[in-house]
Design an enzyme around this catalytic site. Structure first.
Site, mmCIF file in Angstrom:
data_model
loop_
_atom_site.group_PDB
_atom_site.id
_atom_site.type_symbol
_atom_site.label_atom_id
_atom_site.label_comp_id
_atom_site.label_asym_id
_atom_site.label_seq_id
_atom_site.Cartn_x
_atom_site.Cartn_y
_atom_site.Cartn_z
ATOM 1 N N HIS A 1 -3.624 -5.305 1.185
ATOM 2 C CA HIS A 1 -3.448 -5.664 2.590
ATOM 3 C C HIS A 1 -3.839 -7.129 2.755
ATOM 4 O O HIS A 1 -4.744 -7.623 2.089
ATOM 5 C CB HIS A 1 -4.337 -4.793 3.484
ATOM 6 C CG HIS A 1 -3.932 -3.360 3.501
ATOM 7 N ND1 HIS A 1 -2.759 -2.924 4.051
ATOM 8 C CD2 HIS A 1 -4.562 -2.252 3.024
ATOM 9 C CE1 HIS A 1 -2.670 -1.612 3.927
ATOM 10 N NE2 HIS A 1 -3.755 -1.178 3.301
ATOM 11 N N CYS B 1 0.828 -1.205 0.000
ATOM 12 C CA CYS B 1 0.000 0.000 0.000
ATOM 13 C C CYS B 1 0.863 1.257 0.000
ATOM 14 O O CYS B 1 1.544 1.529 -0.976
ATOM 15 C CB CYS B 1 -0.986 -0.038 1.159
ATOM 16 S SG CYS B 1 -2.400 1.073 0.916
#
Length: 485
Positions: free
Chosen positions: A426, A330
């Site tokens: 994630h 991310c």
């Protein structure tokens, strides 16, 4: 409802325990926290964002998480500002002063209660959690998450206190005595949490607390370290800091960012017996690692500047030059790229900043947030994998190749080599296939068993419920509840 004498007294874990206890006892519970502050969030199946703790509590209930379980989420972007997420979608950044003094508190409270009612129509009981301490008298007139929720719902309320930090008598007595009479009447019990040693030695203390407050102590729950429940607050990172070990284990360094988010991305690696995973902001400790992981961030540009200021950027670059595995998730993926652009000033006044240049990608931050659960295949492998995205920004590949093939036909991430890649996903490291490829690429030996993380978490919720049930007067708890059969 579970409220606290302070922050980090264990409300979230106690709430999860009762969620599972009620499920075990045949009810259909659901969690609720009107307002939460956390950098560790989750994407619901509806494509909305909520605090990780409520997602964990929903798992303990055996139900899918919903944004209604945490209608107001504050995600700190600096020491003074937070992104405000309402009903799963970002409203924008606000300073603490703006949020507490200028937002329409009645509007936010009404939105919270609307979310509560949507849950109350489907589930029974609603297991609620307060935020921080209920004795912050200067914030009472702005309260939308603690005793105001108790009053609005008529919920019997349990005060949780952490005896491990000391001062339990003063904190419990003072908290209760400060409350207005209407709120004090709702406090039906005191739960002493994180007790170390022989509980029998606290027998007199328990009686004294009851005499001082006029409220029964419903349980004294011992401290535990052998039950693994995903934590939300980044304060737990203080207990996870470590260093390189020379014991044959694979040393994995997570670069400790100032605004690190979603540290639960590394839970599965922490469970592996052949892995020593540690968090560090020390360049020397980063340099010694076998693998370097750059995690998510709530303020990517600020953290990128921090990496350069602390010498951490150089350590990451040197690790890559030395042929070690360097991977970004991310915000970490964005940091490893060539440039981060912020034309809309999503994160601040800086409109563009060079990244570390390890990945041939350019990121443009956007006002819109992508929140979605995702199924994918990793780096050409056939195994089905899963993860979720929560990010503001789009990343364009200028080279390399996509890392993951998404089941919706799209792609994710950038892969320069098996030793260097970045991803928005994630939970990517919760997949066996991904960890196997990382270890293989770096010629590292660690047993990667067929680890059923979902089954493991189920076992932990049951262990937690059994642990709490053994030390709490559940007959009393049920006697003060009004559960419709």
């Amino acid at each position: 409802m579970f409220v606290g004498t302070g922050s980090d007294v264990g409300k979230s874990v106690i709430n999860a325990a009762f969620c599972r206890i009620f499920k075990q006892d045949g009810y259909q519970p659901a969690p609720f926290k009107a307002q939460n502050m956390s950098l560790n969030s989750f994407a619901s199946a509806e494509g909305l964002e909520l605090g990780r703790a409520q997602a964990v509590q929903a798992e303990a209930c055996g139900i899918p998480c919903l944004s209604a379980m945490n209608p107001i989420l504050l995600k700190p972007t600096s020491h003074t500002k937070s992104q405000v997420v309402l009903n799963g979608k970002p409203l924008g950044d606000q300073s603490a002063q703006e949020y507490f003094l200028k937002t329409d508190r009645q509007f936010l409270f009404d939105e919270a209660m609307k979310a509560w009612r949507s849950l109350d129509e489907k589930y029974n009981p609603i297991v609620m959690e307060g935020a921080g301490s209920i004795s912050e008298v200067n914030l009472w007139d702005k309260d939308i998450t603690n005793m105001r929720i108790s009053l609005a719902t008529g919920a019997p309320t349990i005060l949780v206190a952490d005896i491990d930090r000391g001062g339990v008598f003063g904190s419990v007595y003072g908290t209760i005595k400060l409350l207005p009479e209407a709120e004090r009447k709702l406090i039906k019990g005191i739960l002493i949490n994180k007790f170390r040693g022989d509980i029998a030695l606290f027998h007199d203390g328990r009686k004294m607390l009851e005499e001082l407050t006029g409220v029964p102590v419903i349980g004294v729950v011992p401290y535990f370290s052998d039950i693994h429940i995903e934590q939300e607050d980044s304060v737990v990172i203080d207990y996870k800091r470590g260093s390189v070990k020379d014991d044959g284990k694979v040393n994995v360094a997570v670069v400790l960012l100032r605004h690190m988010s979603n540290f639960t991305d590394f839970n599965m690696l922490e469970r592996m017996p052949d892995v020593n995973l540690y968090y560090s902001a020390n360049p020397a400790e980063i340099a010694k690692a076998d693998l370097v992981l750059v995690p998510g961030s709530k303020n990517t540009i600020s953290d990128l500047m921090y990496l350069r200021e602390r010498g951490l950027a150089k350590a990451i670059l040197q690790a890559a030059e030395a042929g070690k595995g360097v991977y970004g998730i991310c915000g970490g993926y964005q940091i490893l790229g060539e440039e981060i652009r912020d034309p809309h000033h999503v994160e601040g006044e800086i409109e563009a900043i060079p990244g570390l240049g390890l990945l041939p990608v350019v990121t443009t931050l956007t006002k819109d947030k992508r929140t979605v659960q995702t199924a994918f295949k990793f780096a050409g492998r056939e195994e089905d994998c899963s993860g979720y995205e929560i990010h503001m920004g789009t990343t364009d590949l200028k080279g390399g190749e996509p890392l993951c093939a998404l089941n919706d036909g799209g792609t994710d991430g950038c892969r320069v080599s098996p030793k260097l890649w970045g991803s928005y996903l994630h939970g990517i490291l919760d997949n066996k296939a991904v960890v196997e490829e990382m270890l293989k690429a770096n010629q590292l030996k660690a047993e990667v068993t067929e680890f059923d993380y979902a089954k493991f978490k189920e076992e932990q919720y049951n262990k937690l419920a059994d642990h709490v049930r053994a030390y709490v007067d559940m007959d009393y708890v049920y006697s003060v509840m009004q559960i419709e059969e």
